[in-house]
Design a protein around this motif. Structure first.
Motif, PDB file in Angstrom:
ATOM      1  N   PRO A  86      40.330 -58.490 -45.771  1.00  0.00           N
ATOM      2  CA  PRO A  86      41.542 -59.300 -45.713  1.00  0.00           C
ATOM      3  C   PRO A  86      41.907 -59.891 -47.065  1.00  0.00           C
ATOM      4  CG  PRO A  86      39.716 -60.495 -44.742  1.00  0.00           C
ATOM      5  CD  PRO A  86      39.230 -59.103 -45.046  1.00  0.00           C
ATOM      6  N   GLU A  87      41.003 -59.816 -48.033  1.00  0.00           N
ATOM      7  CA  GLU A  87      41.264 -60.385 -49.348  1.00  0.00           C
ATOM      8  C   GLU A  87      41.909 -59.391 -50.312  1.00  0.00           C
ATOM      9  OE1 GLU A  87      37.715 -62.214 -50.800  1.00  0.00           O
ATOM     10  OE2 GLU A  87      37.484 -63.414 -48.989  1.00  0.00           O
ATOM     11  N   GLY A  88      41.911 -58.105 -49.964  1.00  0.00           N
ATOM     12  CA  GLY A  88      42.438 -57.100 -50.873  1.00  0.00           C
ATOM     13  C   GLY A  88      43.894 -56.764 -50.621  1.00  0.00           C
ATOM     14  N   ALA A  89      44.704 -56.807 -51.672  1.00  0.00           N
ATOM     15  CA  ALA A  89      46.129 -56.485 -51.541  1.00  0.00           C
ATOM     16  C   ALA A  89      46.326 -55.020 -51.151  1.00  0.00           C
ATOM     17  CB  ALA A  89      46.865 -56.803 -52.836  1.00  0.00           C
ATOM     18  N   PHE A  90      45.488 -54.106 -51.691  1.00  0.00           N
ATOM     19  CA  PHE A  90      45.617 -52.699 -51.330  1.00  0.00           C
ATOM     20  C   PHE A  90      45.342 -52.501 -49.841  1.00  0.00           C
ATOM     21  CE2 PHE A  90      43.417 -48.683 -50.466  1.00  0.00           C
ATOM     22  CZ  PHE A  90      44.471 -47.826 -50.652  1.00  0.00           C
ATOM     23  N   THR A  91      44.301 -53.151 -49.337  1.00  0.00           N
ATOM     24  CA  THR A  91      43.987 -53.050 -47.910  1.00  0.00           C
ATOM     25  C   THR A  91      45.151 -53.552 -47.070  1.00  0.00           C
ATOM     26  OG1 THR A  91      41.628 -53.344 -48.348  1.00  0.00           O
ATOM     27  CG2 THR A  91      42.358 -53.737 -46.108  1.00  0.00           C
ATOM     28  N   ARG A  92      45.815 -54.593 -47.542  1.00  0.00           N
ATOM     29  CA  ARG A  92      46.954 -55.130 -46.808  1.00  0.00           C
ATOM     30  C   ARG A  92      48.085 -54.102 -46.712  1.00  0.00           C
ATOM     31  NH1 ARG A  92      47.265 -60.934 -45.751  1.00  0.00           N
ATOM     32  NH2 ARG A  92      45.104 -61.592 -45.834  1.00  0.00           N
ATOM     33  N   ILE A  93      48.292 -53.331 -47.768  1.00  0.00           N
ATOM     34  CA  ILE A  93      49.318 -52.289 -47.724  1.00  0.00           C
ATOM     35  C   ILE A  93      48.965 -51.274 -46.635  1.00  0.00           C
ATOM     36  CG2 ILE A  93      50.385 -50.357 -48.976  1.00  0.00           C
ATOM     37  CD1 ILE A  93      50.004 -52.049 -51.567  1.00  0.00           C
ATOM     38  N   ALA A  94      47.704 -50.816 -46.637  1.00  0.00           N
ATOM     39  CA  ALA A  94      47.265 -49.834 -45.640  1.00  0.00           C
ATOM     40  C   ALA A  94      47.343 -50.418 -44.227  1.00  0.00           C
ATOM     41  CB  ALA A  94      45.845 -49.366 -45.955  1.00  0.00           C
ATOM     42  N   ASP A  95      46.898 -51.662 -44.068  1.00  0.00           N
ATOM     43  CA  ASP A  95      46.956 -52.307 -42.748  1.00  0.00           C
ATOM     44  C   ASP A  95      48.400 -52.400 -42.254  1.00  0.00           C
ATOM     45  OD1 ASP A  95      44.214 -52.640 -42.847  1.00  0.00           O
ATOM     46  OD2 ASP A  95      44.302 -54.767 -43.362  1.00  0.00           O
ATOM     47  N   PHE A  96      49.295 -52.795 -43.151  1.00  0.00           N
ATOM     48  CA  PHE A  96      50.691 -52.930 -42.763  1.00  0.00           C
ATOM     49  C   PHE A  96      51.263 -51.593 -42.298  1.00  0.00           C
ATOM     50  CE2 PHE A  96      55.175 -52.392 -44.010  1.00  0.00           C
ATOM     51  CZ  PHE A  96      55.751 -53.212 -43.051  1.00  0.00           C
TER      52      PHE A  96
ATOM     53  N   THR B 217      47.241 -44.364 -50.616  1.00  0.00           N
ATOM     54  CA  THR B 217      46.330 -44.087 -51.722  1.00  0.00           C
ATOM     55  C   THR B 217      46.545 -45.121 -52.825  1.00  0.00           C
ATOM     56  OG1 THR B 217      46.514 -41.725 -51.236  1.00  0.00           O
ATOM     57  CG2 THR B 217      45.607 -42.318 -53.391  1.00  0.00           C
ATOM     58  N   SER B 218      45.452 -45.696 -53.296  1.00  0.00           N
ATOM     59  CA  SER B 218      45.533 -46.659 -54.393  1.00  0.00           C
ATOM     60  C   SER B 218      45.935 -45.931 -55.670  1.00  0.00           C
ATOM     61  CB  SER B 218      44.182 -47.338 -54.589  1.00  0.00           C
ATOM     62  OG  SER B 218      44.236 -48.229 -55.678  1.00  0.00           O
TER      63      SER B 218
ATOM     64  N   THR C 174      49.122 -54.742 -57.397  1.00  0.00           N
ATOM     65  CA  THR C 174      48.431 -53.507 -57.056  1.00  0.00           C
ATOM     66  C   THR C 174      49.481 -52.516 -56.584  1.00  0.00           C
ATOM     67  OG1 THR C 174      46.526 -52.533 -55.929  1.00  0.00           O
ATOM     68  CG2 THR C 174      47.893 -53.997 -54.617  1.00  0.00           C
ATOM     69  N   ASN C 175      49.269 -51.257 -56.925  1.00  0.00           N
ATOM     70  CA  ASN C 175      50.232 -50.202 -56.591  1.00  0.00           C
ATOM     71  C   ASN C 175      49.571 -49.152 -55.725  1.00  0.00           C
ATOM     72  OD1 ASN C 175      52.632 -50.939 -58.373  1.00  0.00           O
ATOM     73  ND2 ASN C 175      50.936 -51.001 -59.816  1.00  0.00           N
ATOM     74  N   ALA C 176      50.340 -48.645 -54.781  1.00  0.00           N
ATOM     75  CA  ALA C 176      49.841 -47.610 -53.881  1.00  0.00           C
ATOM     76  C   ALA C 176      50.940 -46.597 -53.619  1.00  0.00           C
ATOM     77  CB  ALA C 176      49.384 -48.235 -52.562  1.00  0.00           C
ATOM     78  N   SER C 177      50.519 -45.389 -53.288  1.00  0.00           N
ATOM     79  CA  SER C 177      51.481 -44.398 -52.805  1.00  0.00           C
ATOM     80  C   SER C 177      51.232 -44.228 -51.308  1.00  0.00           C
ATOM     81  CB  SER C 177      51.342 -43.066 -53.545  1.00  0.00           C
ATOM     82  OG  SER C 177      50.103 -42.476 -53.270  1.00  0.00           O
TER      83      SER C 177
END
Length: 153
Positions: free
Chosen positions: A45-55, A112-113, A121-124
């Motif tokens: 829950p602390e990672g911004a990348f994880t939040r993107i995937a969760d969303f 993908t990070s 943080t950026n993700a595709s």
């Protein structure tokens, strides 16, 4: 007097020998002698990348299920307010879902990070549609707030 082992004992010895041979082959070839491990998903829950995937996972599920209330709640929780306003304008102009950049729901998704730096943080996000067509979205989140701040084609 010489006695031959019973059929049961012979079968047990053959089974043990075959099992040992399979295990040896697996060790030499680097594969597992057991079935493949089940898929797993992890995050924090602390990672911004994880939040993107969760969303994206939760949002696509809600839209797929026709649960507009949950989709709206997910937007309110995961997306920054400026992005929410931008998406509403985009949706009015394009008559499509701004998060997915489409009028329908993808069959699969993959996040993908890409990189992190300067507080972001950026993700595709790769969305797979019918006929195996894919689109890729570029998503950015703020490291401090963990809110998604940008979604671009």
């Amino acid at each position: 007097m010489l006695q031959f082992p019973s059929k049961r004992a012979t079968s047990a010895v053959l089974a043990a020998t075959a099992g040992a041979a399979a295990l040896s082959l697996a060790l030499v070839s680097g594969t597992s002698a057991t079935a493949a491990a089940p898929p797993s998903v992890s995050g924090s829950p602390e990672g911004a990348f994880t939040r993107i995937a969760d969303f994206y996972g939760s949002y696509i599920d809600a839209v797929h299920d026709g649960d507009g209330r949950t989709a709206d709640q997910l937007r309110a929780f995961y997306l920054s307010e400026p992005l929410q306003r931008e998406l509403r304008q985009w949706e009015e102009a394009n008559h499509a879902n701004g998060v997915l950049r489409a009028q329908n729901v993808p069959l699969k998704w993959k996040v993908t990070s890409v990189d992190s730096g300067m507080g972001k943080t950026n993700a595709s996000v790769t969305l797979t549609w019918s006929g195996s067509t894919t689109t890729t979205l570029h998503v950015q989140a703020d490291l401090a707030t963990r809110k998604i701040t940008s979604i671009r084609d």
